[in-house]
Design a protein around this motif. Sequence first.
Motif, PDB file in Angstrom:
ATOM      1  N   ILE A  19       0.753  -1.173  -0.042  1.00 41.34           N
ATOM      2  CA  ILE A  19       0.174  -0.046  -0.097  1.00 41.34           C
ATOM      3  C   ILE A  19       0.900   1.338   0.160  1.00 41.34           C
ATOM      4  CG2 ILE A  19      -1.827   1.377   1.222  1.00 41.34           C
ATOM      5  CD1 ILE A  19      -2.641  -1.483   2.299  1.00 41.34           C
ATOM      6  N   LYS A  20       2.023   1.289   0.655  1.00 44.87           N
ATOM      7  CA  LYS A  20       2.807   2.373   0.792  1.00 44.87           C
ATOM      8  C   LYS A  20       3.465   2.565  -0.659  1.00 44.87           C
ATOM      9  CE  LYS A  20       7.112   3.657   3.236  1.00 44.87           C
ATOM     10  NZ  LYS A  20       8.143   3.661   2.029  1.00 44.87           N
ATOM     11  N   THR A  21       3.930   1.450  -1.283  1.00 40.33           N
ATOM     12  CA  THR A  21       4.565   1.522  -2.469  1.00 40.33           C
ATOM     13  C   THR A  21       3.548   2.200  -3.537  1.00 40.33           C
ATOM     14  OG1 THR A  21       6.071  -0.113  -2.179  1.00 40.33           O
ATOM     15  CG2 THR A  21       5.675   0.555  -4.309  1.00 40.33           C
ATOM     16  N   GLU A  22       2.243   1.539  -3.490  1.00 37.25           N
ATOM     17  CA  GLU A  22       1.169   2.172  -4.345  1.00 37.25           C
ATOM     18  C   GLU A  22       1.014   3.819  -4.180  1.00 37.25           C
ATOM     19  OE1 GLU A  22      -2.106  -0.295  -4.426  1.00 37.25           O
ATOM     20  OE2 GLU A  22      -1.012  -1.948  -4.841  1.00 37.25           O
ATOM     21  N   ALA A  23       0.938   4.374  -2.864  1.00 29.80           N
ATOM     22  CA  ALA A  23       0.811   5.522  -2.397  1.00 29.80           C
ATOM     23  C   ALA A  23       1.768   6.440  -3.057  1.00 29.80           C
ATOM     24  CB  ALA A  23       0.538   5.617  -0.995  1.00 29.80           C
ATOM     25  N   GLU A  24       2.931   5.997  -2.697  1.00 27.36           N
ATOM     26  CA  GLU A  24       4.217   6.707  -3.289  1.00 27.36           C
ATOM     27  C   GLU A  24       4.116   6.640  -4.857  1.00 27.36           C
ATOM     28  OE1 GLU A  24       7.194   5.889   0.360  1.00 27.36           O
ATOM     29  OE2 GLU A  24       6.975   4.463  -1.329  1.00 27.36           O
ATOM     30  N   ASP A  25       3.825   5.626  -5.511  1.00 24.80           N
ATOM     31  CA  ASP A  25       3.778   5.483  -6.944  1.00 24.80           C
ATOM     32  C   ASP A  25       2.696   6.748  -7.394  1.00 24.80           C
ATOM     33  OD1 ASP A  25       5.658   3.967  -7.143  1.00 24.80           O
ATOM     34  OD2 ASP A  25       4.370   2.281  -7.374  1.00 24.80           O
ATOM     35  N   THR A  26       1.650   6.687  -6.707  1.00 21.71           N
ATOM     36  CA  THR A  26       0.378   7.830  -7.147  1.00 21.71           C
ATOM     37  C   THR A  26       0.977   9.066  -7.152  1.00 21.71           C
ATOM     38  OG1 THR A  26      -1.429   6.167  -6.405  1.00 21.71           O
ATOM     39  CG2 THR A  26      -2.027   8.496  -6.611  1.00 21.71           C
ATOM     40  N   TRP A  27       1.698   9.450  -6.015  1.00 22.80           N
ATOM     41  CA  TRP A  27       2.181  10.705  -5.585  1.00 22.80           C
ATOM     42  C   TRP A  27       3.011  11.093  -6.358  1.00 22.80           C
ATOM     43  CZ3 TRP A  27      -0.075  14.884  -3.807  1.00 22.80           C
ATOM     44  CH2 TRP A  27      -1.087  14.646  -2.832  1.00 22.80           C
ATOM     45  N   GLU A  28       4.078  10.161  -6.859  1.00 23.36           N
ATOM     46  CA  GLU A  28       5.010  10.279  -8.086  1.00 23.36           C
ATOM     47  C   GLU A  28       4.444  10.804  -9.391  1.00 23.36           C
ATOM     48  OE1 GLU A  28       8.775  11.011  -9.340  1.00 23.36           O
ATOM     49  OE2 GLU A  28       8.212  10.731  -7.468  1.00 23.36           O
ATOM     50  N   LYS A  29       3.299  10.163  -9.712  1.00 22.25           N
ATOM     51  CA  LYS A  29       2.676  10.454 -11.001  1.00 22.25           C
ATOM     52  C   LYS A  29       2.114  11.766 -10.700  1.00 22.25           C
ATOM     53  CE  LYS A  29      -0.886   8.584 -14.021  1.00 22.25           C
ATOM     54  NZ  LYS A  29      -2.011   7.483 -13.945  1.00 22.25           N
ATOM     55  N   GLN A  30       1.609  12.095  -9.877  1.00 19.41           N
ATOM     56  CA  GLN A  30       0.885  13.500  -9.699  1.00 19.41           C
ATOM     57  C   GLN A  30       2.152  14.427  -9.588  1.00 19.41           C
ATOM     58  OE1 GLN A  30      -2.549  13.362 -10.213  1.00 19.41           O
ATOM     59  NE2 GLN A  30      -2.348  15.295  -8.667  1.00 19.41           N
ATOM     60  N   LEU A  31       3.105  14.403  -9.172  1.00 19.29           N
ATOM     61  CA  LEU A  31       4.182  15.521  -8.831  1.00 19.29           C
ATOM     62  C   LEU A  31       4.896  15.527  -9.847  1.00 19.29           C
ATOM     63  CD1 LEU A  31       5.143  14.958  -5.083  1.00 19.29           C
ATOM     64  CD2 LEU A  31       3.668  16.870  -5.990  1.00 19.29           C
ATOM     65  N   GLU A  32       5.158  14.590 -10.655  1.00 16.46           N
ATOM     66  CA  GLU A  32       5.952  14.581 -11.897  1.00 16.46           C
ATOM     67  C   GLU A  32       5.072  15.396 -13.173  1.00 16.46           C
ATOM     68  OE1 GLU A  32       5.279  10.176 -14.124  1.00 16.46           O
ATOM     69  OE2 GLU A  32       7.341  10.695 -13.056  1.00 16.46           O
ATOM     70  N   LYS A  33       3.962  15.810 -12.913  1.00 18.97           N
ATOM     71  CA  LYS A  33       3.336  16.758 -13.911  1.00 18.97           C
ATOM     72  C   LYS A  33       3.970  17.894 -14.279  1.00 18.97           C
ATOM     73  CE  LYS A  33      -1.358  14.522 -13.267  1.00 18.97           C
ATOM     74  NZ  LYS A  33      -2.738  14.762 -12.856  1.00 18.97           N
ATOM     75  N   ILE A  34       4.667  18.280 -13.448  1.00 17.24           N
ATOM     76  CA  ILE A  34       5.641  19.543 -13.683  1.00 17.24           C
ATOM     77  C   ILE A  34       7.208  18.996 -13.403  1.00 17.24           C
ATOM     78  CG2 ILE A  34       6.197  22.079 -13.128  1.00 17.24           C
ATOM     79  CD1 ILE A  34       3.228  22.501 -12.550  1.00 17.24           C
ATOM     80  N   VAL A  35       8.094  19.229 -14.264  1.00 17.74           N
ATOM     81  CA  VAL A  35       9.305  18.682 -14.054  1.00 17.74           C
ATOM     82  C   VAL A  35      10.151  19.957 -13.787  1.00 17.74           C
ATOM     83  CG1 VAL A  35      11.310  17.655 -14.892  1.00 17.74           C
ATOM     84  CG2 VAL A  35       9.181  16.661 -15.116  1.00 17.74           C
TER      85      VAL A  35
END
Length: 316
Positions: free
Chosen positions: A186-202
Amino acid sequence: HLSGTGVSDYGDILLMPTDSLIFNNGADGKKGYRAYFSHKNEVASPGYYKVHLDSTNIDVELTVTARAGMHKYQYPSPENQIVILDLDHRDYVLEASWTEISSTEFQGKRFSKAWAEKQMLFYYIKTSHPFELRSQNEIGRNIDAFVLNNPNNEPVYISIGISAVDEAGAKRNLETEIGNKSFDQIKTEAEDTWEKQLEKIVVESENDNYKTNFYTSLYHTMIAPNLYQDVDGRYRGMDLKIHQTTDFDYYTVFSLWDTYRAAHPLYTIIEQERTNDFINTFLAKYDEGGIMPIWDLSANYTGCMIGYHAVPVIAD
């Protein structure tokens, strides 16, 4: 939880691991279940939190899905493994209950009044180890405790599903999003979700402080509005009745007098699909309650702030 509002809504289902049957939280200066900690023993990142409680030497870790969460407790010994459930700790409680389903499951509801005149929340909780409920003797207080049976002192996992619709919805949300997944999954999935969100702007820079400031601010733009719909599409509308749609995601917590100027124009660029969901949510709230949201919270119009800023959001 609400962020930055200065009001007491949300944070409804308080679980506190401790080592003694104390039902007072300690806010009155008397002995309570509260625990001290140092920021040196604290880790926080999107979708994850960890802290060591100095008072009891309990290690706590937390992670989340969209509609559920999981706690991980490591007690120092197998003796006196207690978890307090406090439904009284925040705003005024209109109605609260809990029902024991089995030695590892219970469910209930908490209806409260603060900024939202009637916030309706249902929950379902599942523990990794069997427990015995221990109620306090004071009448009229919604505080309970459960004592865990964990002779080998294994890590304790507690999963919580929530719903604004009903207890069955809370259980379904948990079973759908957590099921048999481990804490680390669950932790990994949450981190992946946030990574996908935050990489919308590089942002590229050799200065880590610049990137830390930028991505912290970007994170802050993404903690509201809140998804307010069960996995089956049901939700509680502005008439406090249950509605259902699978055509769009239904949200709450639109602080529109704050957000129409800059946050929503940002969403128009990086959250185009969600912006359509937001607008469909506005229109649904109009059908259910007679106006589009000004500052809505948990199926309630708070009557807070000025203007009708759903309109410029739609226009933009």
